[in-house]
Design a protein around this motif. Structure first.
Motif, short mmCIF file in Angstrom:
data_model
loop_
_atom_site.label_atom_id
_atom_site.label_comp_id
_atom_site.label_asym_id
_atom_site.label_seq_id
_atom_site.Cartn_x
_atom_site.Cartn_y
_atom_site.Cartn_z
N ASP A 1 28.16 28.73 83.49
CA ASP A 1 27.72 27.87 82.40
C ASP A 1 26.21 27.96 82.39
O ASP A 1 25.55 27.36 83.23
CB ASP A 1 28.21 26.44 82.69
CG ASP A 1 27.85 25.48 81.57
OD1 ASP A 1 27.03 25.84 80.68
OD2 ASP A 1 28.39 24.36 81.57
N SER A 2 25.66 28.77 81.49
CA SER A 2 24.21 28.99 81.53
C SER A 2 23.67 29.33 80.14
O SER A 2 24.42 29.31 79.17
CB SER A 2 23.89 30.13 82.51
OG SER A 2 24.63 31.27 82.14
N THR A 3 22.38 29.64 80.09
CA THR A 3 21.80 30.06 78.81
C THR A 3 22.14 31.53 78.59
O THR A 3 22.42 32.24 79.55
CB THR A 3 20.27 29.92 78.81
OG1 THR A 3 19.74 30.82 79.78
CG2 THR A 3 19.85 28.50 79.14
N PRO A 4 22.10 31.98 77.34
CA PRO A 4 22.41 33.39 77.08
C PRO A 4 21.50 34.34 77.88
O PRO A 4 21.97 35.32 78.45
CB PRO A 4 22.16 33.54 75.57
CG PRO A 4 22.22 32.18 75.01
CD PRO A 4 21.85 31.24 76.10
N SER B 1 21.11 38.49 81.68
CA SER B 1 20.18 39.20 82.56
C SER B 1 20.56 39.03 84.02
O SER B 1 20.43 39.97 84.81
CB SER B 1 18.75 38.74 82.31
OG SER B 1 18.66 37.35 82.52
N ALA B 2 21.06 37.84 84.37
CA ALA B 2 21.35 37.61 85.78
C ALA B 2 22.63 36.81 85.98
O ALA B 2 22.59 35.65 86.37
CB ALA B 2 20.17 36.89 86.44
N ALA C 1 31.76 37.75 86.32
CA ALA C 1 30.94 37.86 85.13
C ALA C 1 30.24 39.23 85.10
O ALA C 1 30.18 39.88 84.06
CB ALA C 1 29.92 36.74 85.08
N LYS C 2 29.76 39.67 86.24
CA LYS C 2 29.11 40.98 86.32
C LYS C 2 30.09 42.07 85.90
O LYS C 2 29.77 42.97 85.12
CB LYS C 2 28.63 41.26 87.75
CG LYS C 2 27.34 40.55 88.08
CD LYS C 2 26.95 40.79 89.54
CE LYS C 2 25.94 39.75 89.98
NZ LYS C 2 25.95 39.52 91.43
N ASP C 3 31.28 41.95 86.44
CA ASP C 3 32.36 42.88 86.13
C ASP C 3 32.63 42.93 84.63
O ASP C 3 32.69 43.98 84.00
CB ASP C 3 33.62 42.36 86.84
CG ASP C 3 34.49 43.50 87.30
OD1 ASP C 3 33.92 44.48 87.80
OD2 ASP C 3 35.72 43.39 87.12
#
Ligand SMILES: Nc1ncnc2c1ncn2[C@@H]1O[C@H](COP(=O)(O)OP(=O)(O)OP(=O)(O)O)[C@@H](O)[C@H]1O
Ligand SMILES: [Mg+2]
Lengths: 251, 215
Positions: free
Chosen positions: A226-229, A234-235, A241-243
């Motif tokens: 749950d974060s900003t776009p 970017s991270a 999520a990386k996958d």
């Protein structure tokens, strides 16, 4: 004791669980969407994105937990729920325009039947909305006579005709030919800029970067990130999520 | 030809009665049948069960038995005395509505579930959804079987002749009592039934044509 919050979140889900038979589709989902926020929901197929979206207007009832819209808990099926749904716009992947009604009648139906708006006033608003989504010249046609992109824009106009407090989008561009995706995203981006509270399930990363205030990543029925776009793209923190991003971005 | 000319007033009044039975029962059974179909898809289990039981009973009972019930058993209940013509209309309406219900219900099943979901998402109540979205589409989808049901109703009106109604089904009795040629008379009866079915078939065609554009 804290002072009562003057503005309740537009959407509040607390401890929400949802099963389809033995399948645990939403696992202890907690989510608050403040007024005016644009949230993009991402995640692999089957992760529960559609289900999450559909529980918010109770198209899918939940097994436990609570859901509130604008501070009001979702009532059981009936008149009161219908009233609440009138305030929550929804746009479907498959448009679901009323096949037997012209485009303008699609837009007019709910305001006149549910809100009892006088017909001349409703027609004025409908015309304005159809102009806004760029299909005023298609008003008298039937859904089947329109392209997918035009149909989806009509569906957005139909939802907006109820002057909803919040809009839910479940993969609004997934059923469209590629050349029609942008025209629908443009309408949504404008809506986002105008301050509409939106929850959007989509695979359109461009829209997520450009229009979203917040990205939610779901996997196996859980909200994993749950974060900003910017943060998310970017991270990403989790491996899932990386996958997911790896697969999406290589496409 | 002489049978027809000699008994023209008999033919006229009998077919007049047939048309009356048909018109009232057609309107009645379309309304009641559609209402029953709404009950059959209702979220309320009691409504569904009641409609299912009704349809099951009426559809499995020979029409003659329904007439028997209203002619002989119903008067014993002493609720409201009915003359033969209204009795026939009631029996035909109740019987035909069970078939209309099944046709309309099958039409409802052809309407994609997304149509109902979009209605609910917009805040329409269950009955608003049925009336404005689902039923109009369901009825468009079942015009041919619905017209067939109405043609069957038109022919079923002749059963009333066995229960003191002077409709087209009774013409042969009247002719034989008068010593006229019943076979020729029956030929004419059959001919006029064919004529009566034609407008129904034309109606079906024009409805199908009009509504095919909308999909
Ligand atoms: N009506 C239903 N009955 C049974 N299982 C269902 C139903 N709807 C969804 N599911 C299951 O629930 C899980 C979550 O489904 P959901 O449609 O919410 O996923 P999603 O994230 O929207 O996937 P997609 O990206 O493919 O649309 C899936 O495993 C799906 O098979
Ligand atoms: Mg989905």
């Amino acid at each position: 004791m804290t002072a009562p919050n003057p503005a309740p979140p537009m959407i509040k889900m607390a401890g929400v669980d949802k099963f389809f038979g033995p399948l645990h589709v939403l696992k202890n989902v907690n989510l608050e969407v403040p007024k005016g926020q644009v949230v993009v929901v991402l995640g692999p197929s089957g992760s529960g994105k559609s289900t999450l979206c559909r529980t918010i207007n109770r198209l899918e009832p939940i097994n436990s937990g609570t859901i509130e819209v604008d501070g009001q808990p979702l009532p059981a099926e009936g008149k009161e729920l219908a009233r609440l749904r009138a305030d929550v716009g929804m746009v479907f992947q498959s448009f679901n325009l009323f096949a037997h009604k012209s485009i303008v009648d699609n837009v007019l139906l709910a305001p006149t039947k549910v809100r009892k708006v006088p017909s001349n006033e409703a027609l004025e608003h409908a015309t304005e909305l159809l102009e806004r989504v760029g299909i005023a010249n298609q008003a008298e046609k039937f859904p089947a006579q329109l392209s997918g992109g035009q149909q989806q824009r009509a569906a957005i106009a139909r939802a907006l005709a109820m002057r909803p407090k919040v809009m839910l989008f479940d993969e609004p561009t997934s059923a469209l030919d590629p050349e029609m995706v942008q025209e629908v995203l443009d309408v949504m981006t404008t809506l986002a800029k105008e301050g509409m509270t939106m929850l959007v399930v989509t695979h359109e990363m461009g829209f997520a970067r450009k229009a979203a205030d917040r990205v939610i990543f779901m996997a196996d029925g859980e909200i994993v990130e749950d974060s900003t776009p910017t943060e998310f793209f970017s991270a990403p923190k989790s491996n899932r999520a990386k996958d997911f991003l790896g697969k999406i971005l290589t496409h | 030809m002489s049978v027809l000319t000699n008994f023209s007033s008999l033919f006229l009044s009998a077919f007049g009665t047939t048309l009356k039975l048909f018109a009232f029962s057609a309107v009645g059974s379309l309304i009641l049948g559609t209402f029953l179909a709404m009950l059959r898809v209702s979220p309320v289990p009691v409504f569904r069960a009641a409609a299912t039981t009704y349809v099951g009973m009426l559809r499995n009972t020979p029409l003659t038995l329904v007439f028997f019930f209203f002619t002989f058993a119903y008067p014993l209940l002493k609720i409201l005395k009915l003359d033969p013509d209204p009795t026939a209309i009631v029996a035909l309406t109740l019987y035909t509505s069970a078939f209309v219900c099944e046709v309309v219900r099958s039409g409802i099943n052809t309407v994609p579930v997304g149509q109902a979901e979009a209605s609910r998402a917009l805040g329409l109540t269950f009955s608003q959804m049925l009336a404005s979205v689902v039923l109009p589409q369901a009825l468009r989808a079942v015009v041919p079987p619905l017209v067939s049901t109405m043609i069957a109703l038109l022919k079923n009106t002749t059963v009333a002749a066995g229960f003191s109604v002077q409709d087209a089904g009774s013409i042969s009795y009247s002719l034989s009592e008068a010593g006229a040629d019943t076979l020729v008379g029956l030929g004419w009866v059959a001919f006029f039934f064919v004529l009566l079915v034609i407008p129904l078939t034309l109606l079906q065609r024009s409805l199908e044509k009009r509504w095919s554009v909308a999909r």
